[in-house]
Design an enzyme around this catalytic site. Structure first.
Site, PDB file in Angstrom:
ATOM      1  N   MET A  78       0.810  -1.216   0.000  1.00 46.40           N
ATOM      2  CA  MET A  78       0.000   0.000   0.000  1.00 46.40           C
ATOM      3  C   MET A  78       0.849   1.275   0.000  1.00 46.40           C
ATOM      4  O   MET A  78       2.048   1.238   0.196  1.00 46.40           O
ATOM      5  CB  MET A  78      -0.931   0.000   1.217  1.00 46.40           C
ATOM      6  CG  MET A  78      -1.931  -1.151   1.227  1.00 46.40           C
ATOM      7  SD  MET A  78      -2.999  -1.166   2.690  1.00 46.40           S
ATOM      8  CE  MET A  78      -4.001   0.311   2.415  1.00 46.40           C
ATOM      9  N   HIS A  79       0.169   2.388  -0.240  1.00 45.14           N
ATOM     10  CA  HIS A  79       0.680   3.749  -0.031  1.00 45.14           C
ATOM     11  C   HIS A  79       1.679   4.252  -1.082  1.00 45.14           C
ATOM     12  O   HIS A  79       2.013   5.434  -1.089  1.00 45.14           O
ATOM     13  CB  HIS A  79       1.331   3.909   1.348  1.00 45.14           C
ATOM     14  CG  HIS A  79       0.574   3.301   2.480  1.00 45.14           C
ATOM     15  ND1 HIS A  79      -0.751   3.582   2.736  1.00 45.14           N
ATOM     16  CD2 HIS A  79       0.951   2.400   3.434  1.00 45.14           C
ATOM     17  CE1 HIS A  79      -1.143   2.900   3.792  1.00 45.14           C
ATOM     18  NE2 HIS A  79      -0.141   2.170   4.229  1.00 45.14           N
ATOM     19  N   ASP A 233      -2.584  -5.065   0.412  1.00 50.10           N
ATOM     20  CA  ASP A 233      -2.082  -6.379   0.832  1.00 50.10           C
ATOM     21  C   ASP A 233      -2.740  -6.920   2.090  1.00 50.10           C
ATOM     22  O   ASP A 233      -3.068  -8.113   2.166  1.00 50.10           O
ATOM     23  CB  ASP A 233      -0.562  -6.357   0.969  1.00 50.10           C
ATOM     24  CG  ASP A 233      -0.033  -5.197   1.808  1.00 50.10           C
ATOM     25  OD1 ASP A 233      -0.835  -4.445   2.399  1.00 50.10           O
ATOM     26  OD2 ASP A 233       1.199  -5.033   1.875  1.00 50.10           O
TER      27      ASP A 233
END
Length: 485
Positions: A78-79, A233
């Protein structure tokens, strides 16, 4: 056939399942992050594509049934900020989740009242929005060319479908999503100088996002293939372990540690430093506490002592077998890289206290295992404060191989831990299940069921009181150590 793709930080895993959810085969390909400066962590998205091509080629060669592929789901770390220009060319390496260069920008955004109110989360340095503020300040010529910002999983969605599309669970970690409304927020975007047109189209993770591009379908030897919205995830891992409803969740003992609880409703608590994100299925959310150094704490001690993590833990396991040692005098604070939940403190660092001339390596190993367990307890306390039910939890990740560590964590948390009975149960399976749902319209609750339990590790009631006292001392140690660092 259905394909789950888990785009991890260090490698990609592709899993092929059949219509009953049975694993048929898997393939992996690896790559590395680069760290051009202290606190920086980047990857070239071209390496993700190369890894996907390699993994798919391996699966096709080993499994002729691949030609019956009908659905794909992508899970991703992520991110990350993958920046595309108007011609869909990558403008710079992706800035990853563990990149901390934008800590100043994150603090500035977090100080704005609307950020936590709408995004339901603290603006952490690893989130996407502060990364774009950093780019605007430090790479303005790149910022001006940004046509689309895609998370890593959304970038693979684009490669597969030719469409800019992302799911809710992944997008919730950007600080641009109104997590309660499950939509982009113009207010949050404007706070970091962004526009809605620079965002991908949003779909639920179990819904169709598009179809496999005709040229890829021809190259792979398949027909019409539906690509799901996919997931971040941890949401994908929750789909793989069957954690969709209140009372279901898991402890993940990886490099970082995660305590995740599925939620039937929206109950944000950003002041606790919990992450409150959309789940990958409609009308559900999840919350998780994150500690930055779980097995990484043991890996660090391994480097210091010159012994492998397994060699460090084995003497304790041999001594105590299925029982649990009492808490020792030595205390370890597992803040080697700072901490997220509950402290949101990028500056704090780890420490040992209680060392003496009689301290042994075994004492230090027990202190590390206990410190990680206490860090997870911090997340459990934050989750319980929001009303989350923490019943029996699954234990996953590399650290779950140690029964002693799981017994310790179960006792500290006060909940039994279940070890899955082999097979697939991670993010790749969750992604494949999302692909199946998107392609067939199947009910996620019927598809995303928990795995069989291989072992159940119960808390040790005889030592619960001793570990409770040790945990309270651990909590008191943080502000004391913080005041002198």
């Amino acid at each position: 056939m259905y394909l789950g793709i888990d785009l991890g930080t260090s490698g990609l895993r592709a899993l092929l399942i059949d219509g009953q959810g049975r694993s048929l085969g898997a393939a992996e390909a690896h790559y590395k992050a680069v760290h051009p400066h202290a606190g920086w962590s980047e990857q070239d998205p071209a390496e993700w594509i190369a890894a996907l091509d390699k993994a798919v080629a391996t699966l096709r060669a080993a499994h002729p049934e691949f030609t019956a592929l009908k659905g794909i789901g992508v899970a991703g770390h992520m991110h990350g900020a993958t920046l595309l220009d108007a011609g869909n060319q990558v403008l710079r390496p992706c800035i990853l989740w563990n990149d901390t260069r934008s800590h100043i920008e994150a603090a500035e955004l977090d100080a704005l009242a609307e950020m936590r109110a709408l995004s339901a989360n603290i603006v952490f340095p690893g989130f996407t929005a502060p990364k774009l503020v950093w780019v605007a300040k430090n790479e303005p010529e790149i910022f001006e060319k940004v046509s689309k910002v895609l998370l890593p999983a959304a970038y693979l969605n684009w490669y597969l479908t030719g469409e800019h599309v992302a799911d809710m669970s992944d997008s919730a970690g950007t600080s641009w999503l109104d997590v309660g409304a499950r939509d982009w927020s113009d207010t949050l975007l404007a706070a970091s100088g962004m526009r809605a047109g620079q965002m991908p189209r949003l779909v639920e993770g179990s819904a169709p996002a598009g179809h496999l591009r005709a040229d890829l379908a021809q190259a792979w030897g398949v027909g019409d293939v539906t690509v799901a919205g996919g997931a971040g995830d941890n949401a994908a891992s929750a789909c793989g372990i069957g954690a969709l409803s209140e009372g279901q969740g898991f402890v993940s003992l990886g490099t970082s540690g995660v305590l995740l609880a599925a939620r039937d409703g929206f109950a944000p608590a950003p002041e606790t430093a919990l992450h409150t994100f959309c789940h990958a299925v409609p009308d559900r959310w999840y919350q998780m506490g994150v500690m930055l150094s779980a097995t990484d704490s043991l890996n660090w001690l391994s480097t210091i002592t010159g012994k492998s993590p397994r060699a460090l833990v084995e003497p304790l396991e041999a001594t105590w077998h299925e029982t649990l040692p009492p808490p020792g005098r030595v205390r370890f604070l597992p803040y080697l890289s700072g901490e997220r939940t509950p402290h949101n403190d990028a500056a704090i660092r780890g420490s040992f206290t209680g060392l003496g001339t009689d301290t042994t390596v075994d004492d230090m190993v027990l202190a590390v295992l206990t410190g990680v367990a206490f860090g997870l307890r911090d997340s459990a306390e934050a989750l319980r404060a929001t009303g989350a039910e923490l019943g029996q939890l699954f234990a996953i990740g590399g650290g779950s191989a140690s029964t002693l560590w799981l017994k310790l964590i179960a006792t500290v948390l006060g909940v039994p831990l279940a070890k899955p009975q082999g097979g697939e149960f991670g993010a790749a399976l969750g992604a494949a299940r999302l692909g199946l749902c998107a392609a067939t319209g199947a009910d996620p609750a019927q598809v995303m069921t928990p795995p069989a339990i291989g072992a159940l590790i119960a808390p040790d009631p005889a030592l619960a009181g001793a570990y409770e006292s040790a945990y309270q001392a651990f909590r008191a140690a943080y502000p004391a150590i913080r005041s002198i660092q």
